[in-house]
Design a protein around this motif. Structure first.
Motif, PDB file in Angstrom:
ATOM      1  N   HIS A 103      32.599 -29.881  84.139  1.00 12.14           N
ATOM      2  CA  HIS A 103      31.484 -29.929  85.094  1.00 12.14           C
ATOM      3  C   HIS A 103      30.263 -29.280  84.459  1.00 12.14           C
ATOM      4  N   ILE A 104      29.089 -29.874  84.674  1.00 12.38           N
ATOM      5  CA  ILE A 104      27.826 -29.328  84.166  1.00 12.38           C
ATOM      6  C   ILE A 104      26.892 -29.120  85.351  1.00 12.38           C
ATOM      7  N   THR A 105      26.472 -27.884  85.569  1.00 13.59           N
ATOM      8  CA  THR A 105      25.517 -27.570  86.624  1.00 13.59           C
ATOM      9  C   THR A 105      24.204 -27.132  85.982  1.00 13.59           C
ATOM     10  N   LEU A 106      23.233 -26.770  86.815  1.00 10.86           N
ATOM     11  CA  LEU A 106      21.946 -26.333  86.293  1.00 10.86           C
ATOM     12  C   LEU A 106      22.001 -24.936  85.689  1.00 10.86           C
ATOM     13  N   ARG A 107      23.063 -24.202  85.917  1.00  8.09           N
ATOM     14  CA  ARG A 107      23.157 -22.836  85.399  1.00  8.09           C
ATOM     15  C   ARG A 107      24.295 -22.648  84.410  1.00  8.09           C
ATOM     16  N   GLU A 108      25.385 -23.386  84.556  1.00  8.32           N
ATOM     17  CA  GLU A 108      26.564 -23.124  83.744  1.00  8.32           C
ATOM     18  C   GLU A 108      27.353 -24.403  83.526  1.00  8.32           C
ATOM     19  N   THR A 109      28.252 -24.353  82.556  1.00  5.85           N
ATOM     20  CA  THR A 109      29.121 -25.476  82.231  1.00  5.85           C
ATOM     21  C   THR A 109      30.562 -25.001  82.302  1.00  5.85           C
ATOM     22  N   HIS A 110      31.414 -25.792  82.938  1.00  6.39           N
ATOM     23  CA  HIS A 110      32.824 -25.450  83.076  1.00  6.39           C
ATOM     24  C   HIS A 110      33.615 -26.170  81.987  1.00  6.39           C
ATOM     25  N   ILE A 111      34.332 -25.387  81.187  1.00  6.18           N
ATOM     26  CA  ILE A 111      35.119 -25.921  80.080  1.00  6.18           C
ATOM     27  C   ILE A 111      36.578 -25.566  80.322  1.00  6.18           C
ATOM     28  N   ARG A 112      37.432 -26.567  80.396  1.00  7.88           N
ATOM     29  CA  ARG A 112      38.862 -26.369  80.612  1.00  7.88           C
ATOM     30  C   ARG A 112      39.555 -26.314  79.255  1.00  7.88           C
ATOM     31  N   LYS A 113      40.131 -25.159  78.920  1.00  8.28           N
ATOM     32  CA  LYS A 113      40.839 -25.036  77.655  1.00  8.28           C
ATOM     33  C   LYS A 113      42.047 -25.972  77.627  1.00  8.28           C
ATOM     34  N   LEU A 114      42.490 -26.300  76.405  1.00  9.12           N
ATOM     35  CA  LEU A 114      43.624 -27.198  76.274  1.00  9.12           C
ATOM     36  C   LEU A 114      44.910 -26.562  76.777  1.00  9.12           C
ATOM     37  N   SER A 115      44.904 -25.230  76.906  1.00 10.36           N
ATOM     38  CA  SER A 115      46.072 -24.537  77.459  1.00 10.36           C
ATOM     39  C   SER A 115      45.987 -24.375  78.968  1.00 10.36           C
ATOM     40  N   GLY A 116      44.900 -24.862  79.593  1.00 10.76           N
ATOM     41  CA  GLY A 116      44.817 -24.886  81.051  1.00 10.76           C
ATOM     42  C   GLY A 116      43.821 -23.928  81.662  1.00 10.76           C
ATOM     43  N   GLU A 117      43.392 -22.880  80.935  1.00  8.23           N
ATOM     44  CA  GLU A 117      42.456 -21.923  81.516  1.00  8.23           C
ATOM     45  C   GLU A 117      41.052 -22.514  81.603  1.00  8.23           C
ATOM     46  N   LEU A 118      40.281 -22.037  82.597  1.00  5.52           N
ATOM     47  CA  LEU A 118      38.907 -22.502  82.800  1.00  5.52           C
ATOM     48  C   LEU A 118      37.942 -21.443  82.282  1.00  5.52           C
ATOM     49  N   THR A 119      36.987 -21.871  81.453  1.00 10.02           N
ATOM     50  CA  THR A 119      35.960 -20.981  80.930  1.00 10.02           C
ATOM     51  C   THR A 119      34.608 -21.423  81.476  1.00 10.02           C
ATOM     52  N   VAL A 120      33.872 -20.499  82.096  1.00 14.67           N
ATOM     53  CA  VAL A 120      32.535 -20.774  82.616  1.00 14.67           C
ATOM     54  C   VAL A 120      31.527 -20.250  81.585  1.00 14.67           C
ATOM     55  N   VAL A 121      30.762 -21.161  80.995  1.00 17.91           N
ATOM     56  CA  VAL A 121      29.859 -20.821  79.894  1.00 17.91           C
ATOM     57  C   VAL A 121      28.416 -20.977  80.367  1.00 17.91           C
ATOM     58  N   PRO A 122      27.561 -19.956  80.213  1.00 16.87           N
ATOM     59  CA  PRO A 122      26.133 -20.121  80.533  1.00 16.87           C
ATOM     60  C   PRO A 122      25.515 -21.228  79.679  1.00 16.87           C
ATOM     61  N   ASN A 123      24.657 -22.023  80.288  1.00 18.51           N
ATOM     62  CA  ASN A 123      24.076 -23.158  79.572  1.00 18.51           C
ATOM     63  C   ASN A 123      23.243 -22.734  78.368  1.00 18.51           C
ATOM     64  N   SER A 124      22.658 -21.536  78.410  1.00 21.13           N
ATOM     65  CA  SER A 124      21.836 -21.096  77.280  1.00 21.13           C
ATOM     66  C   SER A 124      22.663 -20.978  76.008  1.00 21.13           C
ATOM     67  N   ILE A 125      23.939 -20.609  76.127  1.00 14.78           N
ATOM     68  CA  ILE A 125      24.803 -20.504  74.945  1.00 14.78           C
ATOM     69  C   ILE A 125      25.032 -21.874  74.333  1.00 14.78           C
ATOM     70  N   LEU A 126      25.310 -22.867  75.177  1.00 19.26           N
ATOM     71  CA  LEU A 126      25.566 -24.208  74.678  1.00 19.26           C
ATOM     72  C   LEU A 126      24.312 -24.859  74.122  1.00 19.26           C
ATOM     73  N   PHE A 127      23.140 -24.404  74.563  1.00 18.36           N
ATOM     74  CA  PHE A 127      21.900 -25.013  74.090  1.00 18.36           C
ATOM     75  C   PHE A 127      21.390 -24.355  72.808  1.00 18.36           C
ATOM     76  N   LYS A 128      21.599 -23.037  72.659  1.00 20.59           N
ATOM     77  CA  LYS A 128      21.020 -22.325  71.523  1.00 20.59           C
ATOM     78  C   LYS A 128      21.954 -22.250  70.322  1.00 20.59           C
ATOM     79  N   THR A 129      23.254 -22.501  70.507  1.00 21.84           N
ATOM     80  CA  THR A 129      24.200 -22.396  69.398  1.00 21.84           C
ATOM     81  C   THR A 129      24.785 -23.772  69.078  1.00 21.84           C
ATOM     82  N   PRO A 130      25.230 -23.978  67.832  1.00 14.55           N
ATOM     83  CA  PRO A 130      25.813 -25.284  67.461  1.00 14.55           C
ATOM     84  C   PRO A 130      27.065 -25.587  68.283  1.00 14.55           C
TER      85      PRO A 130
END
Length: 292
Positions: free
Chosen positions: A143-170
């Motif tokens: 899921h991608i929102t205006l503030r954060e992105t939800h990333i489901r790990k392959l082992s099942g855990e959910l990681t909520v990542v601030p969008n600035s991290i995904l935009f500023k880093t490779p």
């Protein structure tokens, strides 16, 4: 008594002013009600128009949000002018500018993530369902929102990542294409004829169902290792992590079986011990020299 009279006059003036402004307040409330109706109606029209396109769901949500926001800003401005007739567009913009600076400093991270979310939604890469890797985080984008992105790990855990991290880093998008290249290292003994071993490995990999042989198979003699000559074997298969694991499993099994059939040794590490001094060796049954 003068203070009491002054206070009474001020309260009376305030009351009269409030009563006089009641019609304007009622009109402003009515304008806000109309704005609410228009915002909902415009959002539905936007859904109908954007729904016919191939835009991603998060970008459609962004367009709906911007449409509602624009209508609400216009409605609030009109209502404010009705209540405060002396209010002009210039004075309102000046006030908003000063307020925006103060709010910007206070909520810098929030606005940074918001703008990053808008830019992530606008760009074509990284869609819902893609498997990505970023800053040690690996998983599927849910899921991608205006503030954060939800990333489901392959082992099942959910990681909520601030969008600035995904935009500023490779960000490495593993599933950007439907196929990608995989590799494995295979070692053969030093007494093996390398051209023969390479042809055996190639035939084994070409016979695996998960391998896209039409895209080519690479077999390179890569390194003189301690106990073996190592080949780097590369092939194309599906890009998802499971496709990679399944194809690698099949390739390793096929190479092992083919090398066994061709009587080509896959050596395990040999260890040679060298001693500077002679080490006495006892013989079985010889009791004249006890074992040290």
């Amino acid at each position: 008594m003068n203070y009491i009279d002054t206070l009474r006059e001020q309260l009376q003036d305030m009351g009269e002013g409030f009563v006089a402004s009641l019609p304007s307040i009622a009109i402003a409330i009515f304008i806000l009600f109309i704005t609410w109706i228009l915002a909902r109606f415009a959002a539905r029209i936007s859904d109908m128009l954007v729904g016919r396109t191939d835009l991603r769901a998060s970008l459609k949500t962004l367009i709906d949000t911007l449409v509602k926001l624009g209508i609400w800003v216009a409605g609030i401005f009109i209502a404010a002018v009705v209540v405060l007739p002396g209010l002009t567009a210039a004075s309102l913009l000046a006030g908003l500018g000063i307020g925006a600076v103060a709010i910007g400093f206070a909520f810098q991270d929030v606005f940074e993530n918001f703008l990053a979310g808008v830019l992530i939604m606008v760009r074509e890469k990284m869609r819902i369902g893609d498997v990505i890797e970023c800053e040690g985080i690996s998983g599927k984008v849910e899921h991608i929102t205006l503030r954060e992105t939800h990333i489901r790990k392959l082992s099942g855990e959910l990681t909520v990542v601030p969008n600035s991290i995904l935009f500023k880093t490779p960000v490495e998008i593993v599933t950007d294409e439907s196929q990608r290249r995989h590799e494995v290292v295979v070692g053969v003994s030093y007494d093996t004829q390398l051209d023969h071993a390479a042809s055996v490995i190639r035939r084994a990999v070409e016979g695996v169902d998960h391998v896209l042989a039409s895209k080519g198979i690479d077999i390179f003699a890569q390194e003189f290792n301690s106990s073996s000559v190592d080949f780097l074997v590369r092939w194309w298969a599906g890009s998802s992590p499971r496709d990679g694991w399944e194809s690698k499993d099949k390739v390793i099994r096929a190479i092992k079986a083919a090398l066994d059939d061709a009587e080509i040794e896959i050596p395990f590490p040999y260890v040679t011990h060298t001693f500077k001094e002679t080490v006495p060796v006892s013989h079985l049954g010889d009791t004249s020299h006890p074992t040290p």
